[in-house]
Scaffold this motif. Structure first.
Motif, PDB file in Angstrom:
ATOM      1  N   LEU A  25      92.072  13.402 -53.992  1.00 43.97           N
ATOM      2  CA  LEU A  25      90.817  13.992 -53.518  1.00 43.97           C
ATOM      3  C   LEU A  25      90.258  13.212 -52.330  1.00 43.97           C
ATOM      4  N   ASN A  26      90.414  11.897 -52.360  1.00 47.25           N
ATOM      5  CA  ASN A  26      89.944  11.084 -51.225  1.00 47.25           C
ATOM      6  C   ASN A  26      90.726  11.393 -49.958  1.00 47.25           C
ATOM      7  N   ILE A  27      92.019  11.631 -50.102  1.00 46.12           N
ATOM      8  CA  ILE A  27      92.853  11.935 -48.936  1.00 46.12           C
ATOM      9  C   ILE A  27      92.600  13.352 -48.435  1.00 46.12           C
ATOM     10  N   GLY A  28      92.558  14.314 -49.343  1.00 49.31           N
ATOM     11  CA  GLY A  28      92.523  15.717 -48.934  1.00 49.31           C
ATOM     12  C   GLY A  28      91.180  16.383 -48.863  1.00 49.31           C
ATOM     13  N   LEU A  29      90.165  15.814 -49.525  1.00 48.84           N
ATOM     14  CA  LEU A  29      88.911  16.543 -49.646  1.00 48.84           C
ATOM     15  C   LEU A  29      87.668  15.763 -49.228  1.00 48.84           C
ATOM     16  N   ALA A  30      87.640  14.474 -49.476  1.00 47.43           N
ATOM     17  CA  ALA A  30      86.410  13.689 -49.286  1.00 47.43           C
ATOM     18  C   ALA A  30      85.796  13.853 -47.901  1.00 47.43           C
ATOM     19  N   SER A  31      86.601  13.813 -46.864  1.00 46.13           N
ATOM     20  CA  SER A  31      86.062  13.899 -45.502  1.00 46.13           C
ATOM     21  C   SER A  31      85.565  15.301 -45.152  1.00 46.13           C
ATOM     22  N   LYS A  32      85.941  16.304 -45.940  1.00 45.22           N
ATOM     23  CA  LYS A  32      85.551  17.686 -45.667  1.00 45.22           C
ATOM     24  C   LYS A  32      84.284  18.108 -46.400  1.00 45.22           C
ATOM     25  N   LEU A  33      83.755  17.242 -47.253  1.00 47.35           N
ATOM     26  CA  LEU A  33      82.576  17.610 -48.036  1.00 47.35           C
ATOM     27  C   LEU A  33      81.316  17.595 -47.175  1.00 47.35           C
ATOM     28  N   PRO A  34      80.557  18.683 -47.190  1.00 49.18           N
ATOM     29  CA  PRO A  34      79.282  18.687 -46.474  1.00 49.18           C
ATOM     30  C   PRO A  34      78.303  17.694 -47.114  1.00 49.18           C
ATOM     31  N   GLU A  35      77.348  17.233 -46.330  1.00 54.12           N
ATOM     32  CA  GLU A  35      76.398  16.222 -46.795  1.00 54.12           C
ATOM     33  C   GLU A  35      75.633  16.672 -48.044  1.00 54.12           C
ATOM     34  N   ASP A  36      75.199  17.934 -48.092  1.00 49.53           N
ATOM     35  CA  ASP A  36      74.443  18.403 -49.262  1.00 49.53           C
ATOM     36  C   ASP A  36      75.306  18.382 -50.525  1.00 49.53           C
ATOM     37  N   VAL A  37      76.588  18.652 -50.393  1.00 46.33           N
ATOM     38  CA  VAL A  37      77.496  18.603 -51.540  1.00 46.33           C
ATOM     39  C   VAL A  37      77.705  17.153 -51.963  1.00 46.33           C
ATOM     40  N   ARG A  38      77.839  16.254 -50.997  1.00 42.57           N
ATOM     41  CA  ARG A  38      77.978  14.822 -51.312  1.00 42.57           C
ATOM     42  C   ARG A  38      76.781  14.332 -52.134  1.00 42.57           C
ATOM     43  N   GLU A  39      75.599  14.743 -51.726  1.00 36.49           N
ATOM     44  CA  GLU A  39      74.383  14.339 -52.447  1.00 36.49           C
ATOM     45  C   GLU A  39      74.351  14.928 -53.851  1.00 36.49           C
ATOM     46  N   ARG A  40      74.761  16.181 -53.983  1.00 37.09           N
ATOM     47  CA  ARG A  40      74.724  16.863 -55.284  1.00 37.09           C
ATOM     48  C   ARG A  40      75.750  16.269 -56.258  1.00 37.09           C
ATOM     49  N   LEU A  41      76.884  15.794 -55.736  1.00 35.09           N
ATOM     50  CA  LEU A  41      77.934  15.224 -56.574  1.00 35.09           C
ATOM     51  C   LEU A  41      77.687  13.764 -56.954  1.00 35.09           C
ATOM     52  N   LEU A  42      76.773  13.101 -56.265  1.00 34.04           N
ATOM     53  CA  LEU A  42      76.567  11.661 -56.429  1.00 34.04           C
ATOM     54  C   LEU A  42      76.388  11.262 -57.897  1.00 34.04           C
ATOM     55  N   ARG A  43      77.293  10.380 -58.343  1.00 35.38           N
ATOM     56  CA  ARG A  43      77.299   9.798 -59.691  1.00 35.38           C
ATOM     57  C   ARG A  43      77.442  10.825 -60.823  1.00 35.38           C
ATOM     58  N   LYS A  44      77.855  12.028 -60.505  1.00 36.41           N
ATOM     59  CA  LYS A  44      78.100  13.024 -61.560  1.00 36.41           C
ATOM     60  C   LYS A  44      79.447  12.728 -62.202  1.00 36.41           C
ATOM     61  N   ARG A  45      79.500  12.888 -63.503  1.00 40.50           N
ATOM     62  CA  ARG A  45      80.756  12.703 -64.238  1.00 40.50           C
ATOM     63  C   ARG A  45      81.466  14.061 -64.255  1.00 40.50           C
ATOM     64  N   LEU A  46      82.625  14.095 -63.609  1.00 45.26           N
ATOM     65  CA  LEU A  46      83.381  15.330 -63.449  1.00 45.26           C
ATOM     66  C   LEU A  46      84.694  15.220 -64.207  1.00 45.26           C
ATOM     67  N   ARG A  47      85.169  16.353 -64.673  1.00 47.47           N
ATOM     68  CA  ARG A  47      86.442  16.376 -65.405  1.00 47.47           C
ATOM     69  C   ARG A  47      87.267  17.571 -64.951  1.00 47.47           C
ATOM     70  N   ILE A  48      88.549  17.322 -64.764  1.00 47.74           N
ATOM     71  CA  ILE A  48      89.522  18.387 -64.529  1.00 47.74           C
ATOM     72  C   ILE A  48      90.398  18.445 -65.782  1.00 47.74           C
ATOM     73  N   GLU A  49      90.509  19.627 -66.363  1.00 46.77           N
ATOM     74  CA  GLU A  49      91.395  19.839 -67.506  1.00 46.77           C
ATOM     75  C   GLU A  49      92.515  20.773 -67.082  1.00 46.77           C
ATOM     76  N   VAL A  50      93.735  20.257 -67.128  1.00 47.23           N
ATOM     77  CA  VAL A  50      94.907  21.082 -66.856  1.00 47.23           C
ATOM     78  C   VAL A  50      95.359  21.568 -68.234  1.00 47.23           C
ATOM     79  N   ARG A  51      94.928  22.786 -68.567  1.00 42.50           N
ATOM     80  CA  ARG A  51      95.054  23.272 -69.942  1.00 42.50           C
ATOM     81  C   ARG A  51      96.494  23.350 -70.444  1.00 42.50           C
ATOM     82  N   ASP A  52      97.399  23.909 -69.659  1.00 38.88           N
ATOM     83  CA  ASP A  52      98.768  24.076 -70.163  1.00 38.88           C
ATOM     84  C   ASP A  52      99.481  22.737 -70.329  1.00 38.88           C
ATOM     85  N   ALA A  53      99.134  21.742 -69.531  1.00 34.60           N
ATOM     86  CA  ALA A  53      99.761  20.422 -69.614  1.00 34.60           C
ATOM     87  C   ALA A  53      98.993  19.466 -70.533  1.00 34.60           C
ATOM     88  N   ARG A  54      97.812  19.878 -70.961  1.00 34.56           N
ATOM     89  CA  ARG A  54      96.949  19.068 -71.837  1.00 34.56           C
ATOM     90  C   ARG A  54      96.633  17.709 -71.199  1.00 34.56           C
TER      91      ARG A  54
END
Length: 156
Positions: free
Chosen positions: A35-64
Motif C-alpha cells: 500500500l505504501n508503494i502503490g497507494l500512499a502517494s495517491k491519497l488525497p489530503e482529506d482521505v489521509r486525515e480521515r484514515l489517520l490512526r484508524k484500525r483497518l482490516r482486509i479479510e481475504v475470505r477464500d484464503a482465510r
C-alpha cells in the motif's frame, strides 16, 4: 480481458486451512508495504486525515487471511491482529485482484455482495469512493512486465 490481467482461482480449501493457522502480522506487513508503494502517494489530503490512526482490516475470505493495518499520517503500518477494527473490508482473492487491476469497480463488487465493508459506514464509503476514483490500475502487470523487460537479466 486486457493483456495485463492476471486471473486467479479461489484459494483451495486445504491451503486456506493452513493460512488460517499462520500468524497475521507477516501478511499485514507485506500489505502495508504494498500500500505504501502503490497507494500512499495517491491519497488525497482529506482521505489521509480521515484514515489517520484508524484500525483497518482486509479479510481475504477464500484464503482465510486477515491483515490489520493503520495509516500513521505519512504511511501505512502493519498492526498485530486487533480485537476490534474501525473498518473491515472483505472479498475473495480473485475479487481483490480484479479490483486492484481495475477489471471491476468497487460498486459492482459491493452491490453484488462480493465486497463487504463492515464497521464505520462513513469511513467505508470514503475508502470505496477513493478506490473508485483511482485512475490507474493499482496493480498494472503490463507496466510491470515492460519495466522488467528493460532491465538486464539477473546474473548468478
Amino acid at each position: 480481458m486486457n493483456e495485463g490481467a492476471l486471473q486467479l482461482p479461489p484459494c483451495p480449501k486445504p491451503l486456506a486451512a493452513i493460512f488460517a493457522r499462520l500468524p497475521s502480522y507477516p501478511p499485514s506487513a507485506l500489505l502495508a508495504a504494498a500500500l505504501n508503494i502503490g497507494l500512499a502517494s495517491k491519497l488525497p489530503e482529506d482521505v489521509r486525515e480521515r484514515l489517520l490512526r484508524k484500525r483497518l482490516r482486509i479479510e481475504v475470505r477464500d484464503a482465510r487471511i486477515t491483515m490489520d493495518f493503520t495509516w500513521t499520517g505519512d504511511r501505512f503500518r502493519a498492526l498485530p491482529r486487533q480485537a476490534q477494527t474501525d473498518l473491515t473490508i472483505g472479498a475473495t482473492a480473485p475479487d481483490f485482484l480484479r479490483l486492484a487491476q481495475r477489471q471491476e469497480d468497487p460498486d459492482t463488487l459491493f452491490f453484488s455482495r462480493r465486497l463487504t465493508l463492515e464497521g464505520d459506514t462513513e469511513l467505508g464509503l470514503v475508502v470505496k469512493n477513493t478506490l473508485d476514483a483511482l485512475e490507474l490500475p493499482v496493480l498494472d502487470l503490463t507496466r510491470l512486465r515492460e519495466t522488467a523487460a528493460r532491465r538486464p537479466p539477473w546474473r548468478s
